[in-house]
Design an enzyme around this catalytic site. Sequence first.
Site, short mmCIF file in Angstrom:
data_model
loop_
_atom_site.label_atom_id
_atom_site.label_comp_id
_atom_site.label_asym_id
_atom_site.label_seq_id
_atom_site.Cartn_x
_atom_site.Cartn_y
_atom_site.Cartn_z
N SER A 1 0.84 -1.20 -0.01
CA SER A 1 -0.16 0.18 0.08
C SER A 1 1.03 1.18 -0.02
CB SER A 1 -0.90 0.01 1.24
OG SER A 1 -2.07 0.89 1.13
N ASP B 1 9.63 5.21 -10.53
CA ASP B 1 9.16 5.59 -11.78
C ASP B 1 9.70 7.02 -11.98
OD1 ASP B 1 7.43 3.78 -12.01
OD2 ASP B 1 5.57 4.64 -11.85
N LYS C 1 -0.67 -4.52 -3.27
CA LYS C 1 -1.89 -3.79 -2.93
C LYS C 1 -2.07 -2.72 -3.45
CE LYS C 1 -4.86 -2.55 1.26
NZ LYS C 1 -4.94 -1.11 1.02
#
Length: 571
Positions: free
Chosen positions: A300, A311, A325
């Site tokens: 999470s 990224d 998740k």
Amino acid sequence: MNKQSDTKSGLQKLFKGLIISSFLISFFSFSYVDDLFQVSKNLDIFAAVYKQLSINYVDEVNSSKIMETGIVAMLDELDPYTQYIPESEIEEYKLKYVSNQYGGIGATISIRGGKVIVAEPYEGFPAEKGGLRAGDELLKIGDFSLKGKNNQEVGYLLKGQKDTKVDLLIQRPGIPKPIEIQLLREEIKLGNVSYHGMLSNSVGYIKLDRFLENAAQDVEDALVDLKKTGLNALVLDLRDNGGGILQESVKIVNLFVEKGITVVIQKGRNREKPITYKTSAQAIEPDLPLIILVNGQSASASEIIAGSLQDLDRAVVIGQRSFGKGLVQQTFNLPYNSLVKVTVAKYYTPSGRCIQALDYNQRDTEGQVAKLADSLITEYKTKSGRSVYDGSGIFPDVFVSPEKNSLLTRTLISGFHIFDYATQYHQEKAKLASAKTFKLSDSDYEDFVKFLSKRTYSYQSASEKLLNDLRAEAKEENKFETFKPELEALNAKIAASKKNDLYLFKEEIKKVLESEIVSRYYYQKGRTDYSLPNDRELNEAIKVFTNKTILSAILKGEGGYRSIGKPGVRE
């Protein structure tokens, strides 16, 4: 003529547009009304069934219990994160998901064979200051006997208003008579950051355990403190961190990423109206070399940090693939002080990927949820053009095989044999020189082997399991008598070999023992101090920091670092 034609054409288009608009409004209004009708209809049916059961069922019915069972069963059809929280569990829910602040004594407990055992007192809080020790058995709290009580009931008795007294009757191992202890409850606030410190080569280390209130501030405070001692690089450890408040993860990313950068995008049922979370302040350390540690229990909010920094090519991720998740929950108030936590959206990292590993909307005939197939996984690009993939958690830039204990070691841990020996060791030795350098001597280990000889434990080795399977197959094929002598001889050899397992896995068992013993004297901080030198992922992080060429190649996607976690070639 042309003007009249244009006017006529314009009126036709307008009229057509009004018809389409009216149709769409009517359609969606009808759809909305139909949804409301279905909700109302189903509520009426549910209420009628509940009423008939309560009034007419042959035996007495606990109406509250069957209602809660019905609600839980309904939510079980969705996903494990959509949950009903009754009034009796509100405080426990808040401690787990919102704030780790409460009035109490500052200790964790476990139930073993009906006994309430102190698992760990927290350093600096009433339990530790009042002399309560790990391994102590709680017999009574005030006038209440704890016989048959569960964790929740014991926790309720221990918690209370700040500055109120709590009387405990305990049984300490090795002490014949029970001991009376009186503690003064305090406001217990466990920080989100359990440890921070400097490693070798001016590398800082921060262990973030949870994302509750003020998690970002806790990380910032630790970061500022480390900067005072000449910080040149940082490891942020998110291993075993199951997540928490999404906004806290965004603020933590903002410590290392400049203002105005997208961190995560939240998309709910209405995909046309996503919520984008961006950094909103100036970064404290926008250029500090950064490594994030993750494992299979990092989930999470942990994955938001690891995924967004990966990224953005801002940090190197090291460890194992994260949990996967990618769902967002929101809490809604219900009547009578109850709550419902509902999955309202999926989140997407800056590259556009959703790392959710399981699609709870797609189940097989047995109701089981499968992981997303490799063929359905999509490729995305990081800021510098590295390939990353959705549907399977965050795959690390540098994979480190997880360290797995032997079955014997796991048995000794789960059976509390290591815990109980550490308790005995602490009882017999008042002091321990240093958490970082502590080592059990060979004679200490022999004492542990002797300690185990008086206790019962059993485990089935891989060899034994294979032998038992072979024996069963032989019986199934009516060939057991033919192979019986060989099978019995092999069984005897395995049994003889098994006796040596305590020495075969000696070094592994010693590490676990040493860590548990250290925690008796120096608590959680000491356990971390002891473990850091032998931490495989952390040592890999330091290795990457010291090799600037590798660090640069990873973030730029050069050579073998161009693709991260490609389906079919992932660990």
